[in-house]
Design a protein around this motif. Sequence first.
Motif, PDB file in Angstrom:
ATOM      1  N   MET A  81       0.837  -1.196   0.000  1.00 50.08           N
ATOM      2  CA  MET A  81       0.000   0.000   0.000  1.00 50.08           C
ATOM      3  C   MET A  81       0.877   1.253   0.000  1.00 50.08           C
ATOM      4  N   ASP A  92      -2.771   5.611   0.301  1.00 46.73           N
ATOM      5  CA  ASP A  92      -3.779   4.599   0.613  1.00 46.73           C
ATOM      6  C   ASP A  92      -3.887   4.363   2.116  1.00 46.73           C
ATOM      7  N   ASP A  93      -2.748   4.343   2.797  1.00 43.85           N
ATOM      8  CA  ASP A  93      -2.758   4.160   4.251  1.00 43.85           C
ATOM      9  C   ASP A  93      -3.439   5.325   4.951  1.00 43.85           C
ATOM     10  N   SER A 136      -7.111   4.961   4.589  1.00 44.83           N
ATOM     11  CA  SER A 136      -7.595   3.919   5.493  1.00 44.83           C
ATOM     12  C   SER A 136      -7.711   4.452   6.923  1.00 44.83           C
ATOM     13  N   ARG A 169     -10.748   6.730   7.172  1.00 45.57           N
ATOM     14  CA  ARG A 169     -11.992   5.957   7.274  1.00 45.57           C
ATOM     15  C   ARG A 169     -12.176   5.405   8.687  1.00 45.57           C
ATOM     16  N   SER A 170     -11.088   4.926   9.278  1.00 44.18           N
ATOM     17  CA  SER A 170     -11.163   4.417  10.647  1.00 44.18           C
ATOM     18  C   SER A 170     -11.549   5.522  11.623  1.00 44.18           C
TER      19      SER A 170
END
Length: 95
Positions: A1, A5-6, A9, A12-13
Amino acid sequence: MSVHDDLISVQRSLDDLSRSVGRLERQLGTGGLEMRRVRADAAHLRESVELLRTAAAQAAPRSPELVTISDTPYDITLWTDSDDEGLGVRDRHAP
C-alpha cells in the motif's frame, strides 16, 4: 500500500470512530469526564492525522519534468561563433 492509501484507510477508521463515539454519547450522555476525554482524544487523533497528511504531501517525491527533444537537425547558424571543445577557436592556433 502507498502512503496515500494508508492515510485514506486511517481517515476511514477515524470516521468510524467518530460515529461510534457519537452513538456512545447518545447512550451514556455527554456530561461524564470519561466521555469528554474520549471525544477530545478522537479530535486530537483527527488533528494529528491531518498534520501527518500535510507532512506526507510535502515529502512526496516529485516526478521530474520531462523535456521533449526534437529529432529534427539544429540550425547550423547556431554554431557560427562557437568553439570546438578541445580544439579552440577555429581561426586561431594553439600557443
